[in-house]
Design an enzyme around this catalytic site. Structure first.
Site, PDB file in Angstrom:
ATOM      1  N   ARG A   1      11.488  -5.299   5.381  1.00  0.00           N
ATOM      2  CA  ARG A   1      11.173  -4.006   4.802  1.00  0.00           C
ATOM      3  C   ARG A   1      12.026  -2.937   5.786  1.00  0.00           C
ATOM      4  O   ARG A   1      12.179  -3.272   7.019  1.00  0.00           O
ATOM      5  CB  ARG A   1       9.654  -3.916   5.165  1.00  0.00           C
ATOM      6  CG  ARG A   1       9.153  -2.379   4.945  1.00  0.00           C
ATOM      7  CD  ARG A   1       7.504  -2.689   4.597  1.00  0.00           C
ATOM      8  NE  ARG A   1       6.645  -2.893   5.743  1.00  0.00           N
ATOM      9  CZ  ARG A   1       5.386  -2.764   5.967  1.00  0.00           C
ATOM     10  NH1 ARG A   1       4.787  -2.593   4.795  1.00  0.00           N
ATOM     11  NH2 ARG A   1       4.787  -2.944   7.210  1.00  0.00           N
TER      12      ARG A   1
ATOM     13  N   ARG B   1      -1.055  -9.695  12.941  1.00  0.00           N
ATOM     14  CA  ARG B   1      -1.406  -8.590  12.161  1.00  0.00           C
ATOM     15  C   ARG B   1      -2.385  -9.394  10.797  1.00  0.00           C
ATOM     16  O   ARG B   1      -3.255  -8.615  10.518  1.00  0.00           O
ATOM     17  CB  ARG B   1      -0.578  -7.489  11.332  1.00  0.00           C
ATOM     18  CG  ARG B   1      -0.166  -6.598  12.478  1.00  0.00           C
ATOM     19  CD  ARG B   1       1.461  -6.044  12.338  1.00  0.00           C
ATOM     20  NE  ARG B   1       1.343  -5.207  11.175  1.00  0.00           N
ATOM     21  CZ  ARG B   1       2.618  -4.744  10.526  1.00  0.00           C
ATOM     22  NH1 ARG B   1       3.595  -5.544  10.667  1.00  0.00           N
ATOM     23  NH2 ARG B   1       2.561  -3.917   9.508  1.00  0.00           N
TER      24      ARG B   1
ATOM     25  N   ARG C   1      10.421  -0.823  11.220  1.00  0.00           N
ATOM     26  CA  ARG C   1       9.357  -0.523  11.950  1.00  0.00           C
ATOM     27  C   ARG C   1       9.248  -1.541  13.064  1.00  0.00           C
ATOM     28  O   ARG C   1       9.512  -2.757  13.102  1.00  0.00           O
ATOM     29  CB  ARG C   1       7.811  -0.613  11.368  1.00  0.00           C
ATOM     30  CG  ARG C   1       7.510   0.589  10.590  1.00  0.00           C
ATOM     31  CD  ARG C   1       6.402   0.297   9.527  1.00  0.00           C
ATOM     32  NE  ARG C   1       5.359  -0.348  10.304  1.00  0.00           N
ATOM     33  CZ  ARG C   1       4.348  -0.546   9.448  1.00  0.00           C
ATOM     34  NH1 ARG C   1       4.027  -0.199   8.241  1.00  0.00           N
ATOM     35  NH2 ARG C   1       3.070  -1.117   9.900  1.00  0.00           N
TER      36      ARG C   1
ATOM     37  N   ARG D   1     -10.416  -0.282   7.951  1.00  0.00           N
ATOM     38  CA  ARG D   1      -9.896  -1.427   8.134  1.00  0.00           C
ATOM     39  C   ARG D   1     -10.791  -2.481   8.890  1.00  0.00           C
ATOM     40  O   ARG D   1     -10.632  -3.556   9.378  1.00  0.00           O
ATOM     41  CB  ARG D   1      -8.728  -1.420   9.033  1.00  0.00           C
ATOM     42  CG  ARG D   1      -7.215  -1.529   8.526  1.00  0.00           C
ATOM     43  CD  ARG D   1      -6.101  -1.305   9.428  1.00  0.00           C
ATOM     44  NE  ARG D   1      -5.107  -1.858   9.220  1.00  0.00           N
ATOM     45  CZ  ARG D   1      -3.723  -1.287   8.705  1.00  0.00           C
ATOM     46  NH1 ARG D   1      -3.961  -0.008   8.506  1.00  0.00           N
ATOM     47  NH2 ARG D   1      -2.456  -1.950   8.520  1.00  0.00           N
TER      48      ARG D   1
ATOM     49  N   LYS E   1       0.800  -1.187   0.081  1.00  0.00           N
ATOM     50  CA  LYS E   1      -0.011   0.017   0.010  1.00  0.00           C
ATOM     51  C   LYS E   1       0.899   1.244  -0.007  1.00  0.00           C
ATOM     52  O   LYS E   1       0.628   2.259  -0.791  1.00  0.00           O
ATOM     53  CB  LYS E   1      -0.975   0.086   1.274  1.00  0.00           C
ATOM     54  CG  LYS E   1      -2.035  -1.003   1.258  1.00  0.00           C
ATOM     55  CD  LYS E   1      -2.803  -0.960   2.449  1.00  0.00           C
ATOM     56  CE  LYS E   1      -2.264  -1.127   3.736  1.00  0.00           C
ATOM     57  NZ  LYS E   1      -1.966  -2.362   4.165  1.00  0.00           N
TER      58      LYS E   1
HETATM   59  P1  AMP Z   1      -0.038   0.603   8.501  1.00  0.00           P
HETATM   60  O1  AMP Z   1       1.202   1.399   8.769  1.00  0.00           O
HETATM   61  O2  AMP Z   1      -0.937   0.789   7.962  1.00  0.00           O
HETATM   62  O3  AMP Z   1       0.669  -1.057   8.450  1.00  0.00           O
HETATM   63  O4  AMP Z   1      -0.470   0.439  10.191  1.00  0.00           O
HETATM   64  C1  AMP Z   1       0.359  -0.011  11.304  1.00  0.00           C
HETATM   65  C2  AMP Z   1      -0.598  -0.214  12.426  1.00  0.00           C
HETATM   66  O5  AMP Z   1      -1.225   1.106  12.698  1.00  0.00           O
HETATM   67  C3  AMP Z   1      -1.894  -1.435  12.348  1.00  0.00           C
HETATM   68  O6  AMP Z   1      -1.035  -2.582  12.494  1.00  0.00           O
HETATM   69  C4  AMP Z   1      -2.817  -0.806  13.159  1.00  0.00           C
HETATM   70  O7  AMP Z   1      -2.213  -1.159  14.569  1.00  0.00           O
HETATM   71  C5  AMP Z   1      -2.643   0.519  13.371  1.00  0.00           C
HETATM   72  N1  AMP Z   1      -3.520   1.258  12.189  1.00  0.00           N
HETATM   73  C6  AMP Z   1      -3.486   1.777  10.993  1.00  0.00           C
HETATM   74  N2  AMP Z   1      -4.493   2.081  10.475  1.00  0.00           N
HETATM   75  C7  AMP Z   1      -5.456   1.512  11.131  1.00  0.00           C
HETATM   76  C8  AMP Z   1      -6.797   1.651  11.240  1.00  0.00           C
HETATM   77  N3  AMP Z   1      -7.483   1.999  10.103  1.00  0.00           N
HETATM   78  N4  AMP Z   1      -7.500   1.126  12.418  1.00  0.00           N
HETATM   79  C9  AMP Z   1      -6.974   0.669  13.461  1.00  0.00           C
HETATM   80  N5  AMP Z   1      -5.622   0.526  13.380  1.00  0.00           N
HETATM   81  C10 AMP Z   1      -4.877   1.233  12.334  1.00  0.00           C
END
Ligand code: AMP
Length: 214
Positions: free
Chosen positions: A127, A171, A160, A88, A13
């Site tokens: 990553r 996840r 990360r 999500r 993404k």
């Molecule tokens: P990402 O960078 O999109 O992989 O997001 C990293 C982490 O942030 C995820 O594993 C969730 O814990 C949290 N997170 C990001 N977006 C959301 C969302 N829309 N709803 C809830 N938690 C989120």
């Protein structure tokens, strides 16, 4: 262009968003980035978000929905946006539909990135990203020219905290239980665009743009 980018962690993404935001000249809104920034700054919201993110769980819907609602009201979103990692959950999708109705915005598409499970884990543990300019790398498929250093701004790269094999498993589990149902949600709304994301960033981005502009 008003777009949602959906897909499992590691589906690419962030990488595609970096190209698509330039192509469509729209802001890239990543809820994950917003949370990481708040954690870094140790804001009250960031401290709450951290307790969920470190375990690979989702931050509660009420917090996440409010953040996105406020962000979408900002002026730079008038001509479009690229939502990355939001919604999500079905509750988030319903909240987004309501916000867009209130703002009089029609969603163009929800792009769903499809990737094989074994590739997801390989992508995530390899990553790396730049804390300064945000550029993403993969140690196997897209390594930096100088080990551990950003090609663009020479800053040391970081991993990360939630990109480790244990957190990835939870996840992926959270994704399958809570996020995958959104594919059906947007299909029923007639907005779903499914893209095979097992290939290179370049090929997949071309495919996304070609499909959206067909
Ligand atoms: P990402 O960078 O999109 O992989 O997001 C990293 C982490 O942030 C995820 O594993 C969730 O814990 C949290 N997170 C990001 N977006 C959301 C969302 N829309 N709803 C809830 N938690 C989120």
């Amino acid at each position: 262009m008003h777009l949602i980018l959906m897909g499992a962690p590691g589906s690419g993404k962030g990488s595609y968003a970096a190209v698509l935001k330039e192509h469509y000249r729209v802001p890239h809104i990543s809820t994950g980035e917003i949370f990481r920034d708040a954690i870094e700054k140790k804001t009250p919201m960031g401290l709450i978000a951290k307790t969920y993110i470190d375990k690979g769980n989702l931050v509660p819907d009420d917090i996440t929905n409010e953040i996105v609602k406020e962000r979408l009201k900002q002026k730079d979103c008038e001509n479009g946006f690229l939502l990355d990692g939001y919604p999500r959950t079905i509750a988030q999708a319903e909240s987004l539909t309501k916000i867009l109705d209130e703002l009089g915005i029609t969603l163009d598409a929800a792009v769903n990135l499809e990737v094989d499970d074994d590739l997801i884990v390989r992508r995530i543990v390899n990553r790396r990203s730049c804390p300064k300019c945000g550029k993403g790398y993969n140690l196997i498929t897209y390594p930096p020219k100088k080990e551990g250093i950003c090609d663009v701004c020479n800053t040391p790269l970081f991993t990360r905290k939630d990109d480790n094999e244990e957190t990835v498993t939870s996840r992926l589990d959270v994704y399958n239980k809570q996020t995958r149902p959104l594919v059906d949600y947007y299909d029923k709304l007639g907005k779903l665009v499914s893209i095979d994301s097992n290939g290179t960033i370049e090929d997949t981005v071309k495919d996304i743009i070609k499909t959206l502009e067909a």
